[in-house]
Design a protein around this motif. Sequence first.
Motif, PDB file in Angstrom:
ATOM      1  N   GLY A  50       9.403  28.418  19.855  1.00 59.84           N
ATOM      2  CA  GLY A  50       9.902  29.755  20.150  1.00 59.84           C
ATOM      3  C   GLY A  50      11.032  30.155  19.223  1.00 59.84           C
ATOM      4  N   ALA A  51      11.959  29.225  18.949  1.00 58.54           N
ATOM      5  CA  ALA A  51      13.076  29.517  18.052  1.00 58.54           C
ATOM      6  C   ALA A  51      12.577  29.803  16.635  1.00 58.54           C
ATOM      7  N   GLY A  56      11.161  33.861  12.340  1.00 53.02           N
ATOM      8  CA  GLY A  56      10.160  34.581  11.566  1.00 53.02           C
ATOM      9  C   GLY A  56      10.165  36.068  11.844  1.00 53.02           C
ATOM     10  N   LEU A  57      10.299  36.421  13.111  1.00 52.78           N
ATOM     11  CA  LEU A  57      10.347  37.839  13.480  1.00 52.78           C
ATOM     12  C   LEU A  57      11.590  38.513  12.910  1.00 52.78           C
ATOM     13  N   ALA A  58      12.703  37.773  12.918  1.00 58.64           N
ATOM     14  CA  ALA A  58      13.937  38.324  12.348  1.00 58.64           C
ATOM     15  C   ALA A  58      13.761  38.551  10.852  1.00 58.64           C
ATOM     16  N   GLY A  59      13.088  37.615  10.180  1.00 55.42           N
ATOM     17  CA  GLY A  59      12.845  37.768   8.756  1.00 55.42           C
ATOM     18  C   GLY A  59      11.952  38.957   8.438  1.00 55.42           C
ATOM     19  N   VAL A 127      19.955  34.812  16.560  1.00 52.31           N
ATOM     20  CA  VAL A 127      19.340  34.602  15.250  1.00 52.31           C
ATOM     21  C   VAL A 127      19.782  35.686  14.272  1.00 52.31           C
ATOM     22  N   LEU A 128      19.816  36.926  14.744  1.00 47.04           N
ATOM     23  CA  LEU A 128      20.198  38.043  13.880  1.00 47.04           C
ATOM     24  C   LEU A 128      21.662  37.972  13.463  1.00 47.04           C
ATOM     25  N   ALA A 129      22.503  37.386  14.311  1.00 43.86           N
ATOM     26  CA  ALA A 129      23.923  37.290  13.997  1.00 43.86           C
ATOM     27  C   ALA A 129      24.241  36.066  13.137  1.00 43.86           C
ATOM     28  N   PHE A 130      23.439  35.013  13.286  1.00 35.71           N
ATOM     29  CA  PHE A 130      23.773  33.733  12.664  1.00 35.71           C
ATOM     30  C   PHE A 130      23.066  33.513  11.326  1.00 35.71           C
ATOM     31  N   LEU A 143      12.076  36.467   3.956  1.00 30.81           N
ATOM     32  CA  LEU A 143      11.303  35.874   5.045  1.00 30.81           C
ATOM     33  C   LEU A 143      11.219  34.358   4.871  1.00 30.81           C
ATOM     34  N   GLY A 144      10.980  33.912   3.645  1.00 32.65           N
ATOM     35  CA  GLY A 144      10.914  32.477   3.387  1.00 32.65           C
ATOM     36  C   GLY A 144      12.213  31.772   3.745  1.00 32.65           C
TER      37      GLY A 144
END
Length: 203
Positions: A50-51, A56-59, A127-130, A143-144
Amino acid sequence: MVDPLMLLAFIPAGLALNLTPGSDMVFCLGQGLRSGPRAAVAASAGISLGAFIHAGLAGLGLGALVATVPAAFEIIRWGGVAYLLWLAVQTLRHSGQAEDVPVSNATMAFRGGLIVNLSNPKVILLVLAFVPQFVDPHAGSVLGQFLIFGAMMSFGGFIINSAVGVFAGGMGRRFARGSRVLDWICASVFGALALRLAILERA
């Protein structure tokens, strides 16, 4: 693709993040108590997947979209609350039943860990903040880079959450299988996680 120095900086930061107690760690603890080490490790694997998906979604930019759309955020959050409450109720429904833990429990624990992680919108914000702090747009595919850092976070989280769950599994063996006390403890863990998710704020 990723600057080695940036990678070295990310490792201790990611490890510190993984060591911070949170919903994922507590969920693995509950799985270990209820169903043993195997289920705890399976739950940790589901959480790690899930993490990685979150990264991946954040990328791809979808994480930012979810984080800024109140309706999407709320749907994900309350879906997670409902699932955790369902787990608590199911635990109490089977309370006191002396039975061997079926092989399918590992699969169920994996699926549960995946759902718990994906349905926690706080992970999206984290994830978006870190991760973007370590992403260099000039170093290649964004993304990579998100996927590489996400994989590292997922691996570290898998090791730590698995260790917590295995330890809890050892404690669970001290209780008789089917113990109502153990069932109530586990149901309380799932209920507390549901409450925590229900009252969390977006910021």
